[in-house]
Design a protein around this motif. Structure first.
Motif, PDB file in Angstrom:
ATOM      1  N   SER A 158       3.564 -54.999  31.489  1.00  0.00           N
ATOM      2  CA  SER A 158       4.744 -55.065  32.352  1.00  0.00           C
ATOM      3  C   SER A 158       5.218 -53.675  32.745  1.00  0.00           C
ATOM      4  CB  SER A 158       5.865 -55.845  31.669  1.00  0.00           C
ATOM      5  OG  SER A 158       6.298 -55.170  30.516  1.00  0.00           O
ATOM      6  N   GLY A 159       4.713 -52.647  32.076  1.00  0.00           N
ATOM      7  CA  GLY A 159       4.983 -51.262  32.453  1.00  0.00           C
ATOM      8  C   GLY A 159       6.431 -50.880  32.247  1.00  0.00           C
ATOM      9  N   THR A 160       6.978 -50.212  33.219  1.00  0.00           N
ATOM     10  CA  THR A 160       8.346 -49.709  33.112  1.00  0.00           C
ATOM     11  C   THR A 160       9.370 -50.757  33.530  1.00  0.00           C
ATOM     12  OG1 THR A 160       8.211 -48.798  35.337  1.00  0.00           O
ATOM     13  CG2 THR A 160       7.641 -47.328  33.509  1.00  0.00           C
ATOM     14  N   GLY A 161       8.941 -51.976  33.736  1.00  0.00           N
ATOM     15  CA  GLY A 161       9.866 -53.039  34.124  1.00  0.00           C
ATOM     16  C   GLY A 161      10.900 -53.340  33.069  1.00  0.00           C
ATOM     17  N   ILE A 162      10.562 -53.106  31.816  1.00  0.00           N
ATOM     18  CA  ILE A 162      11.484 -53.367  30.712  1.00  0.00           C
ATOM     19  C   ILE A 162      11.866 -52.022  30.099  1.00  0.00           C
ATOM     20  CG2 ILE A 162      11.783 -54.537  28.512  1.00  0.00           C
ATOM     21  CD1 ILE A 162       9.553 -56.440  29.340  1.00  0.00           C
ATOM     22  N   ASP A 163      13.158 -51.756  29.995  1.00  0.00           N
ATOM     23  CA  ASP A 163      13.584 -50.481  29.420  1.00  0.00           C
ATOM     24  C   ASP A 163      13.438 -50.494  27.894  1.00  0.00           C
ATOM     25  OD1 ASP A 163      15.667 -52.135  28.788  1.00  0.00           O
ATOM     26  OD2 ASP A 163      17.246 -50.847  29.572  1.00  0.00           O
ATOM     27  N   ALA A 164      13.585 -49.343  27.277  1.00  0.00           N
ATOM     28  CA  ALA A 164      13.325 -49.177  25.851  1.00  0.00           C
ATOM     29  C   ALA A 164      14.241 -50.023  24.972  1.00  0.00           C
ATOM     30  CB  ALA A 164      13.451 -47.703  25.475  1.00  0.00           C
ATOM     31  N   THR A 165      15.494 -50.186  25.383  1.00  0.00           N
ATOM     32  CA  THR A 165      16.414 -50.970  24.546  1.00  0.00           C
ATOM     33  C   THR A 165      16.016 -52.441  24.519  1.00  0.00           C
ATOM     34  OG1 THR A 165      17.925 -51.224  26.421  1.00  0.00           O
ATOM     35  CG2 THR A 165      18.374 -49.423  24.896  1.00  0.00           C
ATOM     36  N   LEU A 166      15.559 -52.960  25.664  1.00  0.00           N
ATOM     37  CA  LEU A 166      15.092 -54.352  25.687  1.00  0.00           C
ATOM     38  C   LEU A 166      13.788 -54.511  24.922  1.00  0.00           C
ATOM     39  CD1 LEU A 166      15.785 -55.794  29.257  1.00  0.00           C
ATOM     40  CD2 LEU A 166      16.706 -56.581  27.097  1.00  0.00           C
ATOM     41  N   LYS A 167      12.907 -53.517  25.017  1.00  0.00           N
ATOM     42  CA  LYS A 167      11.620 -53.602  24.318  1.00  0.00           C
ATOM     43  C   LYS A 167      11.813 -53.710  22.809  1.00  0.00           C
ATOM     44  CE  LYS A 167       8.512 -51.395  27.556  1.00  0.00           C
ATOM     45  NZ  LYS A 167       7.634 -50.277  27.850  1.00  0.00           N
ATOM     46  N   ARG A 168      12.817 -53.014  22.283  1.00  0.00           N
ATOM     47  CA  ARG A 168      13.082 -53.084  20.841  1.00  0.00           C
ATOM     48  C   ARG A 168      13.583 -54.453  20.414  1.00  0.00           C
ATOM     49  NH1 ARG A 168      14.886 -47.629  21.593  1.00  0.00           N
ATOM     50  NH2 ARG A 168      16.992 -48.352  22.020  1.00  0.00           N
ATOM     51  N   LYS A 169      14.214 -55.169  21.329  1.00  0.00           N
ATOM     52  CA  LYS A 169      14.770 -56.486  21.003  1.00  0.00           C
ATOM     53  C   LYS A 169      13.738 -57.611  21.112  1.00  0.00           C
ATOM     54  CE  LYS A 169      19.433 -55.300  22.427  1.00  0.00           C
ATOM     55  NZ  LYS A 169      20.533 -55.598  23.345  1.00  0.00           N
ATOM     56  N   ILE A 170      12.600 -57.332  21.718  1.00  0.00           N
ATOM     57  CA  ILE A 170      11.574 -58.361  21.924  1.00  0.00           C
ATOM     58  C   ILE A 170      10.856 -58.641  20.611  1.00  0.00           C
ATOM     59  CG2 ILE A 170       9.408 -58.909  23.085  1.00  0.00           C
ATOM     60  CD1 ILE A 170      10.464 -57.265  25.464  1.00  0.00           C
ATOM     61  N   LYS A 171      10.982 -59.876  20.141  1.00  0.00           N
ATOM     62  CA  LYS A 171      10.345 -60.267  18.889  1.00  0.00           C
ATOM     63  C   LYS A 171       9.303 -61.364  19.082  1.00  0.00           C
ATOM     64  CE  LYS A 171      14.302 -59.055  16.029  1.00  0.00           C
ATOM     65  NZ  LYS A 171      14.228 -57.721  16.450  1.00  0.00           N
ATOM     66  N   ASN A 172       9.390 -62.093  20.203  1.00  0.00           N
ATOM     67  CA  ASN A 172       8.444 -63.184  20.451  1.00  0.00           C
ATOM     68  C   ASN A 172       8.260 -63.367  21.960  1.00  0.00           C
ATOM     69  OD1 ASN A 172      10.728 -64.637  21.340  1.00  0.00           O
ATOM     70  ND2 ASN A 172      11.078 -65.423  19.290  1.00  0.00           N
ATOM     71  N   GLY A 173       7.452 -64.343  22.325  1.00  0.00           N
ATOM     72  CA  GLY A 173       7.144 -64.579  23.727  1.00  0.00           C
ATOM     73  C   GLY A 173       8.346 -64.972  24.567  1.00  0.00           C
ATOM     74  N   LYS A 174       9.226 -65.775  23.991  1.00  0.00           N
ATOM     75  CA  LYS A 174      10.419 -66.184  24.727  1.00  0.00           C
ATOM     76  C   LYS A 174      11.286 -64.975  25.059  1.00  0.00           C
ATOM     77  CE  LYS A 174      14.566 -69.013  24.442  1.00  0.00           C
ATOM     78  NZ  LYS A 174      15.388 -69.869  23.600  1.00  0.00           N
ATOM     79  N   ASP A 175      11.486 -64.087  24.092  1.00  0.00           N
ATOM     80  CA  ASP A 175      12.281 -62.881  24.326  1.00  0.00           C
ATOM     81  C   ASP A 175      11.675 -62.027  25.437  1.00  0.00           C
ATOM     82  OD1 ASP A 175      13.933 -63.653  22.250  1.00  0.00           O
ATOM     83  OD2 ASP A 175      13.044 -62.285  20.790  1.00  0.00           O
ATOM     84  N   LEU A 176      10.349 -61.910  25.430  1.00  0.00           N
ATOM     85  CA  LEU A 176       9.668 -61.112  26.446  1.00  0.00           C
ATOM     86  C   LEU A 176       9.855 -61.703  27.833  1.00  0.00           C
ATOM     87  CD1 LEU A 176       7.690 -58.868  27.335  1.00  0.00           C
ATOM     88  CD2 LEU A 176       5.870 -60.501  26.913  1.00  0.00           C
ATOM     89  N   LEU A 177       9.630 -62.994  27.964  1.00  0.00           N
ATOM     90  CA  LEU A 177       9.755 -63.636  29.274  1.00  0.00           C
ATOM     91  C   LEU A 177      11.196 -63.601  29.786  1.00  0.00           C
ATOM     92  CD1 LEU A 177       7.316 -66.607  28.687  1.00  0.00           C
ATOM     93  CD2 LEU A 177       6.925 -64.586  30.088  1.00  0.00           C
ATOM     94  N   LEU A 178      12.158 -63.780  28.893  1.00  0.00           N
ATOM     95  CA  LEU A 178      13.563 -63.679  29.304  1.00  0.00           C
ATOM     96  C   LEU A 178      13.902 -62.256  29.722  1.00  0.00           C
ATOM     97  CD1 LEU A 178      15.329 -65.987  26.706  1.00  0.00           C
ATOM     98  CD2 LEU A 178      15.049 -66.391  29.153  1.00  0.00           C
ATOM     99  N   ALA A 179      13.336 -61.265  29.032  1.00  0.00           N
ATOM    100  CA  ALA A 179      13.573 -59.871  29.416  1.00  0.00           C
ATOM    101  C   ALA A 179      12.993 -59.590  30.799  1.00  0.00           C
ATOM    102  CB  ALA A 179      12.958 -58.937  28.374  1.00  0.00           C
ATOM    103  N   LEU A 180      11.829 -60.158  31.083  1.00  0.00           N
ATOM    104  CA  LEU A 180      11.227 -59.977  32.411  1.00  0.00           C
ATOM    105  C   LEU A 180      12.089 -60.602  33.504  1.00  0.00           C
ATOM    106  CD1 LEU A 180       7.446 -60.594  31.619  1.00  0.00           C
ATOM    107  CD2 LEU A 180       8.531 -58.430  32.245  1.00  0.00           C
TER     108      LEU A 180
END
Length: 110
Positions: free
Chosen positions: A45-67
């Motif tokens: 996803s590259g730079t689409g997700i900032d560092a603070t959101l990346k730290r909060k991603i723990k599973n697939g649902k978190d990743l897709l919601l962040a996107l």
């Protein structure tokens, strides 16, 4: 998202239906993603997700919601998620990427 207090009632209902639909879709797909898939998708996803959101991603649902929160995809344009799934060779999940609800008959409602 928009401030729901300033919206009219029909618009609030439409907004909550949209949010609930996108959350259900993210939950449906995210539950099938492995930790390896989540790591790969985060990198792709590259730079689409900032560092603070990346730290909060723990599973697939978190990743897709962040996107979806960052605007990488939305209800009307899910092709970016489809492309990411094709890149990591998760063709088995492509049929789950939609916002339509199926009913008992052959009718399809959104």
């Amino acid at each position: 998202m928009a401030d729901t207090k300033s919206m009219s009632k029909p618009l609030r209902e439409l907004n909550s239906r949209y949010e609930s639909g996108i959350i259900k879709m993210c939950d449906r797909i995210g539950s099938h993603l492995t930790q390896r898939d989540v790591c790969l998708l985060t990198i792709l996803s590259g730079t689409g997700i900032d560092a603070t959101l990346k730290r909060k991603i723990k599973n697939g649902k978190d990743l897709l919601l962040a996107l979806t929160r960052t605007g990488y995809c939305d209800e009307s344009n899910l092709t970016s998620i489809i492309d990411l799934m094709k890149i990591i060779k998760r063709h088995d999940l492509l049929h789950m990427i939609h916002m339509k609800k199926k009913t008992k008959g052959n009718k399809v409602f959104q």
